[in-house]
Scaffold this active site. Structure first.
Site, PDB file in Angstrom:
ATOM      1  N   THR A  80       0.822  -1.202   0.000  1.00  0.00           N
ATOM      2  CA  THR A  80       0.000   0.000   0.000  1.00  0.00           C
ATOM      3  C   THR A  80       0.859   1.257   0.000  1.00  0.00           C
ATOM      4  O   THR A  80       1.902   1.331   0.642  1.00  0.00           O
ATOM      5  CB  THR A  80      -0.969   0.053   1.205  1.00  0.00           C
ATOM      6  OG1 THR A  80      -0.300   0.547   2.362  1.00  0.00           O
ATOM      7  CG2 THR A  80      -1.586  -1.300   1.484  1.00  0.00           C
TER       8      THR A  80
ATOM      9  N   ASP B 296      -4.913   5.344   2.263  1.00  0.00           N
ATOM     10  CA  ASP B 296      -4.567   6.464   3.130  1.00  0.00           C
ATOM     11  C   ASP B 296      -5.201   6.193   4.481  1.00  0.00           C
ATOM     12  O   ASP B 296      -6.431   6.186   4.613  1.00  0.00           O
ATOM     13  CB  ASP B 296      -5.101   7.776   2.540  1.00  0.00           C
ATOM     14  CG  ASP B 296      -4.665   8.998   3.344  1.00  0.00           C
ATOM     15  OD1 ASP B 296      -4.170   8.815   4.477  1.00  0.00           O
ATOM     16  OD2 ASP B 296      -4.839  10.122   2.842  1.00  0.00           O
TER      17      ASP B 296
ATOM     18  N   ASN C  33       2.061  -1.659   9.082  1.00  0.00           N
ATOM     19  CA  ASN C  33       3.382  -1.074   9.264  1.00  0.00           C
ATOM     20  C   ASN C  33       3.398   0.445   9.156  1.00  0.00           C
ATOM     21  O   ASN C  33       4.215   1.103   9.789  1.00  0.00           O
ATOM     22  CB  ASN C  33       4.338  -1.664   8.212  1.00  0.00           C
ATOM     23  CG  ASN C  33       5.623  -0.888   8.081  1.00  0.00           C
ATOM     24  OD1 ASN C  33       6.490  -0.927   8.954  1.00  0.00           O
ATOM     25  ND2 ASN C  33       5.756  -0.147   6.985  1.00  0.00           N
TER      26      ASN C  33
ATOM     27  N   SER D 226       4.999  -2.446  16.065  1.00  0.00           N
ATOM     28  CA  SER D 226       5.034  -1.577  17.227  1.00  0.00           C
ATOM     29  C   SER D 226       6.402  -0.903  17.273  1.00  0.00           C
ATOM     30  O   SER D 226       6.940  -0.487  16.254  1.00  0.00           O
ATOM     31  CB  SER D 226       4.757  -2.383  18.498  1.00  0.00           C
ATOM     32  OG  SER D 226       4.707  -1.543  19.620  1.00  0.00           O
TER      33      SER D 226
ATOM     34  N   TYR E  42       3.545   9.152  20.562  1.00  0.00           N
ATOM     35  CA  TYR E  42       3.912   8.017  19.706  1.00  0.00           C
ATOM     36  C   TYR E  42       3.868   6.704  20.487  1.00  0.00           C
ATOM     37  O   TYR E  42       3.276   5.712  20.041  1.00  0.00           O
ATOM     38  CB  TYR E  42       5.306   8.244  19.132  1.00  0.00           C
ATOM     39  CG  TYR E  42       5.790   7.128  18.244  1.00  0.00           C
ATOM     40  CD1 TYR E  42       5.355   7.018  16.927  1.00  0.00           C
ATOM     41  CD2 TYR E  42       6.698   6.172  18.716  1.00  0.00           C
ATOM     42  CE1 TYR E  42       5.804   5.990  16.100  1.00  0.00           C
ATOM     43  CE2 TYR E  42       7.154   5.151  17.899  1.00  0.00           C
ATOM     44  CZ  TYR E  42       6.700   5.063  16.603  1.00  0.00           C
ATOM     45  OH  TYR E  42       7.140   4.032  15.796  1.00  0.00           O
TER      46      TYR E  42
ATOM     47  N   LYS F 189       1.418   3.347  20.007  1.00  0.00           N
ATOM     48  CA  LYS F 189       1.952   1.998  19.795  1.00  0.00           C
ATOM     49  C   LYS F 189       1.495   1.051  20.911  1.00  0.00           C
ATOM     50  O   LYS F 189       1.174  -0.114  20.654  1.00  0.00           O
ATOM     51  CB  LYS F 189       3.484   2.044  19.730  1.00  0.00           C
ATOM     52  CG  LYS F 189       4.028   2.668  18.456  1.00  0.00           C
ATOM     53  CD  LYS F 189       3.593   1.893  17.217  1.00  0.00           C
ATOM     54  CE  LYS F 189       4.291   2.366  15.962  1.00  0.00           C
ATOM     55  NZ  LYS F 189       3.816   1.626  14.747  1.00  0.00           N
TER      56      LYS F 189
ATOM     57  N   THR G 241      16.355   4.047   9.096  1.00  0.00           N
ATOM     58  CA  THR G 241      15.336   4.326   8.081  1.00  0.00           C
ATOM     59  C   THR G 241      15.094   5.834   8.064  1.00  0.00           C
ATOM     60  O   THR G 241      15.784   6.600   8.739  1.00  0.00           O
ATOM     61  CB  THR G 241      14.031   3.594   8.407  1.00  0.00           C
ATOM     62  OG1 THR G 241      13.460   4.151   9.607  1.00  0.00           O
ATOM     63  CG2 THR G 241      14.285   2.105   8.623  1.00  0.00           C
TER      64      THR G 241
END
Length: 307
Positions: free
Chosen positions: A36, A58, A86, A137, A151, A155, A186
């Site tokens: 996606t 979305d 994810n 997570s 955040y 999670k 990342t």
């Protein structure tokens, strides 16, 4: 779950980072991947060449639109075997300085959206009496850090949804896992920093309070010589799904337990998890006289026939 069975993966947020690495690895092993993205322009050319199928999703859209995307995913190959929730982004700001609209938006992407997408696929999994749901997570979802309240709370909420869901779907042979990545190189930190409007708090200025945490965490990992490798993560997650390689024997039915639903990924998260467990154990033990003192005395239980 046969290790040799080709699986169809639906991976959200597959345009970069962990999602893209996992999509590439699954494709390289002969599985099929529906990846996606929020727009076709964001679909990586490398995934297209490898045979990945794009799906527009979305997670800030309405519940109905998210569920519709799940239904569209099922039409591509006629089935989905592995759902990987994810996609996500982070609001990293001290609690006092949080913009509540940003908090709500992050919960939409990290909690409400994944729950709606999972709901769309559960009837399919139940009907086939098979399926795996992998919710991504974080280290911060298990143990908090200054500045990461919004955040980490999102999670942690997804973690508890996962835990409860695992019990609910056990009779249908549906597996639920919580993937817990630590620090990986990342674009998460770069993106979070680009939308951070509170880099220089004048109140919360200690490192323990999360001051400049988006800059300091990468530096600390460089100094410690500990950085996660997304390609290795992808290989380990693939093995956990298929019950092969380093995950052989860890899958339910191979000797593994359903209660082993948390998958730590990275030395930092594994060590942090063990430390947190020890702290929780000490916490429960030191308060034992207090928590035991709050029960109704045995001789008074007769006054509570209905609980």
């Amino acid at each position: 779950m046969s290790a040799q069975t080709e699986k169809v993966w639906l991976i959200t947020g597959a345009n970069s980072g962990i999602g893209r690495a996992l999509a590439h690895y699954a494709l390289s092993q002969g599985d099929k991947v529906i990846a996606t993205v929020r727009s076709l322009s964001k679909f990586p050319e490398s995934l297209k060449k490898a045979g990945g199928q794009p799906l527009i999703l979305d997670l800030s859209a309405s519940d109905a639109d998210i569920r519709k995307a799940g239904e569209e995913a099922l039409k591509i190959y006629g089935q989905v075997d592995v759902l990987v929730n994810n996609a996500g982004w982070g609001v990293v700001v001290p609690v006092e300085e949080l913009d509540m609209d940003e908090v709500r938006a992050s919960f939409q992407t990290l909690v409400f959206g994944p729950v709606a997408l999972t709901q769309a696929l559960l009837p399919h999994f139940r009907e086939r009496r098979t399926g795996q749901i992998l919710n991504v997570s974080s280290n911060g979802g298990f143990a908090g850090y200054g500045g990461w309240g919004a955040y980490s709370a999102a999670k942690a909420a997804l973690d508890l949804f996962s835990d409860c869901l695992s019990h609910e779907v056990a009779p249908f042979n549906i597996r639920v896992l919580i993937l817990m990545p630590g620090y990986f190189s990342t674009n998460f930190f770069q993106y979070a920093a680009s939308v951070d409007k509170h880099k220089d708090s004048t109140v919360y200025t200690e490192p323990s309070q999360g001051f400049r945490t988006l800059e300091e965490i990468p530096k600390s990992h460089v100094a410690a010589g500990q950085i996660g490798d997304v390609e290795k993560l992808a290989a380990r997650v693939y093995e956990v799904v298929h019950g092969t390689g380093m995950a052989k024997g860890l899958v339910e039915g191979q000797g593994g337990k359903r209660d082993w639903l948390r998958v730590p990924l990275g030395s930092d998260v594994g060590e942090r998890m063990l430390g947190r467990i020890q702290t929780l154990k000490e916490n429960a033990e030191v308060f034992e006289p207090i928590w035991r003192s709050t029960d109704v005395e045995p001789e008074r239980l007769k006054y509570f026939p209905r609980g």
